[in-house]
Design an enzyme around this catalytic site. Sequence first.
Site, PDB file in Angstrom:
ATOM      1  N   GLU A 287       0.806  -1.224   0.000  1.00  0.00           N
ATOM      2  CA  GLU A 287       0.000   0.000   0.000  1.00  0.00           C
ATOM      3  C   GLU A 287       0.837   1.271   0.000  1.00  0.00           C
ATOM      4  O   GLU A 287       0.447   2.294  -0.573  1.00  0.00           O
ATOM      5  CB  GLU A 287      -0.940   0.012   1.217  1.00  0.00           C
ATOM      6  CG  GLU A 287      -2.022  -1.052   1.200  1.00  0.00           C
ATOM      7  CD  GLU A 287      -1.564  -2.326   1.887  1.00  0.00           C
ATOM      8  OE1 GLU A 287      -0.357  -2.416   2.211  1.00  0.00           O
ATOM      9  OE2 GLU A 287      -2.400  -3.227   2.095  1.00  0.00           O
ATOM     10  N   ASP A 329      27.287  17.821 -24.639  1.00  0.00           N
ATOM     11  CA  ASP A 329      28.110  18.695 -25.463  1.00  0.00           C
ATOM     12  C   ASP A 329      27.734  20.141 -25.194  1.00  0.00           C
ATOM     13  O   ASP A 329      26.554  20.502 -25.272  1.00  0.00           O
ATOM     14  CB  ASP A 329      27.905  18.364 -26.941  1.00  0.00           C
ATOM     15  CG  ASP A 329      28.736  19.257 -27.844  1.00  0.00           C
ATOM     16  OD1 ASP A 329      29.873  19.588 -27.452  1.00  0.00           O
ATOM     17  OD2 ASP A 329      28.246  19.632 -28.907  1.00  0.00           O
TER      18      ASP A 329
END
Length: 357
Positions: A287, A329
């Site tokens: 739960e 990059d």
Amino acid sequence: MAKDSQDAEHRFWNCSPEQTCERLGCPPDGLTTEQATERLDRYGPNSDAPSRVVGPLRAVLRRLLEPLSLILLVAGVISILTGDSIGGSIIVLILTISIGLDTVQEGHAVKTAEILRRSVALKAEVKRDGAFREIEVEAVVPGDVLRIRAGDIIPADALILQSTAFAAGEAALTGEPYPVPKHPGVTTDPDDASNALFRGAVAQTGEAIALAVKTGPATVFGAAASALAQAQARTPFERDLREFGLVIARLTLALVVVVLAVRVVFGRPVLDSLLFAVALAVGLTPELLPMITTVTLSRGALRMAGRKVIVKRLASIHDLGAMSVLCTDKTGTLTSAEITLARSLDPDGNEIEIRAY
């Protein structure tokens, strides 16, 4: 011939201003208000395609129909119907809080992104009826003559007609941090767009007069924005969590059937056997798993928000943290045009002391 025409339209910077005006069917000295209105109806507003925003109700239903959430909901309802109203209410409450936190967090991220988008919706200076005037960016159409000055955000893909010491920052499009000089002329190199301006770039220096060629989704920036607005696939974390929920659902159903069958075979009452099997299945259901997952990811989103990072999908935090190596990059150069070495590791993964020489 048709392919050559399409290529020329795509690389408009390889055409002269006269050829571009002829293809667009516009005068070289700007449009009239009537012409601009007609073109606005033809080409549409100079804005990106609206993003796919999921409403709160649909977001809640989508999360509620996830296998694990559905199991918890069924378990809670069954617990209430079988007399364990306290336990069932706790399960339903946990599920409600988990889904609510997830929905609120992602909704807040979407609203924040929309605020940022609107903050750059500036005006553009165009030549209408023979005189330059400011209009809403959304009203710029192909064939408009634009005047762009230092600090302006370029509103459309355009061909430069005149320029004075003009340079544009195209980091948002190319990742290059340094300003790119722009000047009028015709280029024959398909990759040389020194005479073209692109929507989303920022004028760094000087001033330029340019002819708008493409607007809205037809621009380079608009094409990228349209791709981002498409429906996104499930992340690996979401797929794994869904598969885990399906496994639990199958095991729970099998457990109920097997336990019920065994007890009935041994002569136990059917109703008592059913209640025992359901209680066993509810007890085995995790739960707190949705709550733990949502709270953990929300905590990560809040910490990233403190660093001015907007997290639109909570599941992406897990995928980012699960990476071993991230290769990028121009992350530092994109914002500051400067590369800084923060730390260095040897082949064994040990940190190396950084020395300045």
